[in-house]
Enzyme design. Structure first.
Site, short mmCIF file in Angstrom:
data_model
loop_
_atom_site.label_atom_id
_atom_site.label_comp_id
_atom_site.label_asym_id
_atom_site.label_seq_id
_atom_site.Cartn_x
_atom_site.Cartn_y
_atom_site.Cartn_z
N GLY A 39 15.30 24.01 -11.53
CA GLY A 39 15.37 22.68 -12.11
C GLY A 39 16.80 22.30 -12.43
O GLY A 39 17.67 23.17 -12.62
N GLN A 55 23.52 18.08 -16.70
CA GLN A 55 24.17 19.25 -16.10
C GLN A 55 25.16 18.87 -15.00
O GLN A 55 25.98 19.70 -14.60
CB GLN A 55 23.12 20.20 -15.51
CG GLN A 55 22.24 20.85 -16.56
CD GLN A 55 21.25 21.79 -15.93
OE1 GLN A 55 20.18 21.39 -15.52
NE2 GLN A 55 21.61 23.06 -15.81
N CYS A 79 19.54 29.54 -16.68
CA CYS A 79 20.00 28.16 -16.57
C CYS A 79 21.27 28.12 -15.72
O CYS A 79 22.16 28.95 -15.91
CB CYS A 79 20.29 27.62 -17.97
SG CYS A 79 20.88 25.92 -17.99
N LEU A 80 21.32 27.14 -14.83
CA LEU A 80 22.50 27.01 -13.96
C LEU A 80 23.76 26.70 -14.78
O LEU A 80 24.87 26.93 -14.32
CB LEU A 80 22.27 25.91 -12.92
CG LEU A 80 21.15 26.18 -11.90
CD1 LEU A 80 20.90 24.95 -11.05
CD2 LEU A 80 21.49 27.38 -11.02
N HIS A 109 12.17 23.25 -20.37
CA HIS A 109 13.60 23.59 -20.29
C HIS A 109 14.43 22.36 -19.92
O HIS A 109 15.45 22.06 -20.55
CB HIS A 109 13.77 24.71 -19.24
CG HIS A 109 15.18 25.14 -18.99
ND1 HIS A 109 15.63 26.41 -19.26
CD2 HIS A 109 16.26 24.47 -18.48
CE1 HIS A 109 16.92 26.51 -18.94
NE2 HIS A 109 17.32 25.34 -18.45
N GLU A 110 13.96 21.62 -18.91
CA GLU A 110 14.73 20.46 -18.44
C GLU A 110 14.68 19.30 -19.44
O GLU A 110 15.68 18.60 -19.64
CB GLU A 110 14.24 20.00 -17.06
CG GLU A 110 14.32 21.06 -15.96
CD GLU A 110 15.67 21.72 -15.82
OE1 GLU A 110 16.70 21.07 -16.10
OE2 GLU A 110 15.72 22.91 -15.46
N HIS A 119 17.19 19.79 -22.04
CA HIS A 119 18.55 19.41 -21.63
C HIS A 119 18.85 17.94 -21.99
O HIS A 119 19.98 17.60 -22.33
CB HIS A 119 18.73 19.56 -20.11
CG HIS A 119 19.19 20.92 -19.68
ND1 HIS A 119 20.37 21.48 -20.13
CD2 HIS A 119 18.65 21.81 -18.82
CE1 HIS A 119 20.52 22.68 -19.56
NE2 HIS A 119 19.50 22.91 -18.77
ZN ZN Z 1 19.08 24.61 -17.72
#
Ligand code: ZN
Length: 152
Positions: free
Chosen positions: A46, A51, A88-89, A131-132, A135
């Site tokens: 995701g 991000q 997480c990226l 999670h997203e 963000h």
């Molecule tokens: Zn993330």
């Protein structure tokens, strides 16, 4: 389409609250297309707009059952519980940590054509949606990592 730079922890953009998308225009579509390409390139599950440095309530997710785009997502129901590994990226160079999430979520959002939809998700996709969505509120999964309970 272009691959965008994924910002990482330490950049304060990740800690800001994103704004609702009021108009879906050409820039929104370009952003979505770029986010999809960036997610695929990074081989993530995701990716949320903050991000890539854009404070809009948008994320894309692919947990193995096809890619879904979410604009202005709102989680309307949560139930159950799961403990599982999460990464997480934007938090690189870290082993996946265990985070508690709901097992089931219902999310309402709109797609790139402005059409509202409701999705019921479970397991990995439920985890990803939580999670997203976090963000978009400036919350990172490391804020929610399981910690030993402190009894008072
Ligand atoms: Zn993330």
């Amino acid at each position: 389409m272009a691959i965008r730079k994924i910002i990482t922890i330490g950049d304060e953009t990740l800690r800001k609250v994103s704004k609702e998308v009021e108009v879906i225009n050409k820039r929104t579509i370009t952003l979505l297309d770029d986010m999809i390409q960036t997610l695929r390139e990074a081989q993530g599950a995701g990716l949320a707009a903050p991000q890539v440095g854009v404070l809009k309530r948008i994320f894309v997710a692919d947990c193995g059952q096809g890619l879904v785009e979410f604009i202005n997502p709102v989680i309307t129901e949560m139930s159950g519980e799961q403990d599982g590994p999460e990464g997480c990226l934007s938090v690189p160079d870290r082993p996946n940590d265990t985070v508690k999430r709901p097992m089931y979520v219902t999310v309402e959002a709109i797609d790139r054509n402005g059409k509202p939809f409701t999705m019921k998700a479970s397991g990995l996709m439920a985890r990803c949606i939580c999670h997203e969505t976090d963000h978009l509120d400036g919350i990172l999964y490391i804020d929610k990592m399981n910690k030993p309970e402190v009894k008072k």
